[in-house]
Scaffold this motif. Structure first.
Motif, short mmCIF file in Angstrom:
data_model
loop_
_atom_site.label_atom_id
_atom_site.label_comp_id
_atom_site.label_asym_id
_atom_site.label_seq_id
_atom_site.Cartn_x
_atom_site.Cartn_y
_atom_site.Cartn_z
N LEU A 80 0.96 -1.27 0.05
CA LEU A 80 -0.14 -0.11 -0.18
C LEU A 80 0.89 1.37 0.18
CD1 LEU A 80 -2.59 -0.98 2.52
CD2 LEU A 80 -2.95 -1.13 0.20
N ARG A 81 0.35 2.23 -0.68
CA ARG A 81 1.13 3.53 -0.50
C ARG A 81 -0.01 4.62 -0.06
NH1 ARG A 81 4.10 6.55 -5.56
NH2 ARG A 81 4.88 8.42 -4.31
N LEU A 82 0.31 5.27 1.22
CA LEU A 82 -0.58 5.97 1.91
C LEU A 82 -0.31 7.44 1.60
CD1 LEU A 82 -2.99 6.34 3.65
CD2 LEU A 82 -1.40 6.25 5.59
N ILE A 83 -1.02 8.36 0.92
CA ILE A 83 -0.55 9.86 0.84
C ILE A 83 -1.72 10.55 1.50
CG2 ILE A 83 -0.46 11.65 -0.80
CD1 ILE A 83 0.57 9.65 -2.65
N THR A 84 -1.22 11.30 2.73
CA THR A 84 -2.12 12.34 3.13
C THR A 84 -2.40 13.66 2.78
OG1 THR A 84 -1.57 11.14 5.37
CG2 THR A 84 -2.69 13.29 5.65
N ARG A 85 -3.72 14.12 2.61
CA ARG A 85 -3.96 15.19 2.04
C ARG A 85 -4.88 15.85 2.91
NH1 ARG A 85 -4.67 12.11 -2.82
NH2 ARG A 85 -2.73 12.59 -4.40
N ILE A 86 -4.96 17.26 3.03
CA ILE A 86 -5.67 18.34 3.75
C ILE A 86 -5.92 19.49 2.88
CG2 ILE A 86 -5.12 17.49 6.28
CD1 ILE A 86 -3.66 20.06 6.30
N GLY A 87 -7.16 19.86 3.06
CA GLY A 87 -7.55 20.96 1.88
C GLY A 87 -8.03 22.10 2.81
N ALA A 88 -8.08 23.33 2.19
CA ALA A 88 -8.59 24.54 2.80
C ALA A 88 -9.46 25.13 1.40
CB ALA A 88 -7.77 25.65 3.23
N LEU A 89 -10.85 25.15 1.77
CA LEU A 89 -11.86 25.79 1.02
C LEU A 89 -11.45 27.22 0.68
CD1 LEU A 89 -15.15 24.01 1.79
CD2 LEU A 89 -13.41 23.25 -0.15
N MET A 90 -11.46 27.51 -0.56
CA MET A 90 -11.37 28.89 -0.82
C MET A 90 -12.79 29.59 -1.63
SD MET A 90 -8.22 29.28 0.03
CE MET A 90 -7.15 30.59 -0.48
#
Length: 207
Positions: A80-90
Motif C-alpha cells: 500500500l502507498r498512503l498519501i495524506t492530503r488536507i484542504g482549505a476551501l477558498m
C-alpha cells in the motif's frame, strides 16, 4: 458540491470549471519541510479579474510527501502507498453576487409534501429549512427542520417533508422558512386540506 447536494464534494483539475478561482491564486512557499510540533505560514495573493461576477470556488490542497526510503519500505511490506492530503476551501463572492433561489413544484405524494429548490443565481446557495404546522385554530401542531442543501449555480434538487402523522381533518398550514444566510430568507405558506386519508390536497401557496 455534487448530487445529492448534501455537502459532498468532488474536486477537479484547477481552472476546469467556469466558476473556479484556482487561476486567481498564487501562494508561497509551494514546498516546505515542517518539523514535528511546529507550523509554517503560507502566504497567498488573490488577483480577481475585473469582469468577475458572482461566486468562485476552489480548494488549496496540502499533501504530505513521505521520505522516499520510508515510502519504499512501507510499500514493500504492505503493498500500500498512503498519501495524506488536507484542504482549505477558498470561497469567494463578488459584492454584486446574486442569490436567486426558486422554490416551486409543490405537490403531495406518498404522504409527503414535495417541492423543488432551483438555483437561478450566480453563487452557491446553502439554504437551511425549518417548518412548523398550524391548525385552523392557529395552534402549532408540529415543527422541525429539513436537511441542509448545498446547491451550485444552475442546479436544482427535490425536497420532501413528511406530512404530520394523524393529520387532522380540515386545513393545516405548513410554514417553511428557508435561511439563505447573510440575513436573507424566504418563506412559503402551504395550505393542505384533508377530507379523508385518501383525499389530501394543496389548496393554497403563499409567499
Amino acid at each position: 458540491y455534487k448530487t445529492p447536494f448534501d455537502g459532498s464534494k468532488e474536486f477537479f483539475p484547477p481552472g476546469t470549471l467556469p466558476y473556479s478561482n484556482a487561476t486567481w491564486i498564487s501562494y508561497s512557499p509551494r514546498e516546505m519541510n515542517i518539523p514535528p510540533q511546529s507550523k509554517q505560514e503560507v502566504s497567498y495573493v488573490v488577483n480577481v479579474p475585473q469582469e468577475a461576477a458572482g461566486g468562485y470556488y476552489g480548494v488549496l490542497i496540502v499533501e504530505n510527501v513521505p521520505d522516499a526510503a520510508m515510502l519504499a519500505d512501507a510499500e514493500a511490506k504492505t503493498g500500500l502507498r498512503l498519501i495524506t492530503r488536507i484542504g482549505a476551501l477558498m470561497l469567494f463572492e463578488t459584492d454584486d453576487s446574486n442569490k436567486n433561489p426558486v422554490i416551486d413544484n409543490f405537490h403531495i405524494e406518498n404522504g409527503n409534501l414535495k417541492f423543488t429548490i432551483s438555483n437561478k443565481g450566480n453563487t452557491i446557495i446553502k439554504p437551511s429549512t425549518v417548518f412548523y404546522v398550524m391548525d385552523e385554530e392557529g395552534i402549532v401542531q408540529d415543527r422541525g427542520d429539513l436537511k441542509d442543501v448545498f446547491l451550485p449555480m444552475g442546479e436544482k434538487t427535490d425536497m420532501e417533508l413528511p406530512l404530520k402523522a394523524n393529520l387532522p381533518s380540515g386545513v393545516s398550514t405548513y410554514i417553511l422558512t428557508f435561511d439563505l444566510k447573510n440575513d436573507a430568507s424566504m418563506v412559503r405558506e402551504v395550505d393542505i386540506q384533508k377530507n379523508s386519508d385518501s383525499d389530501i390536497k394543496i389548496t393554497a401557496i403563499r409567499e
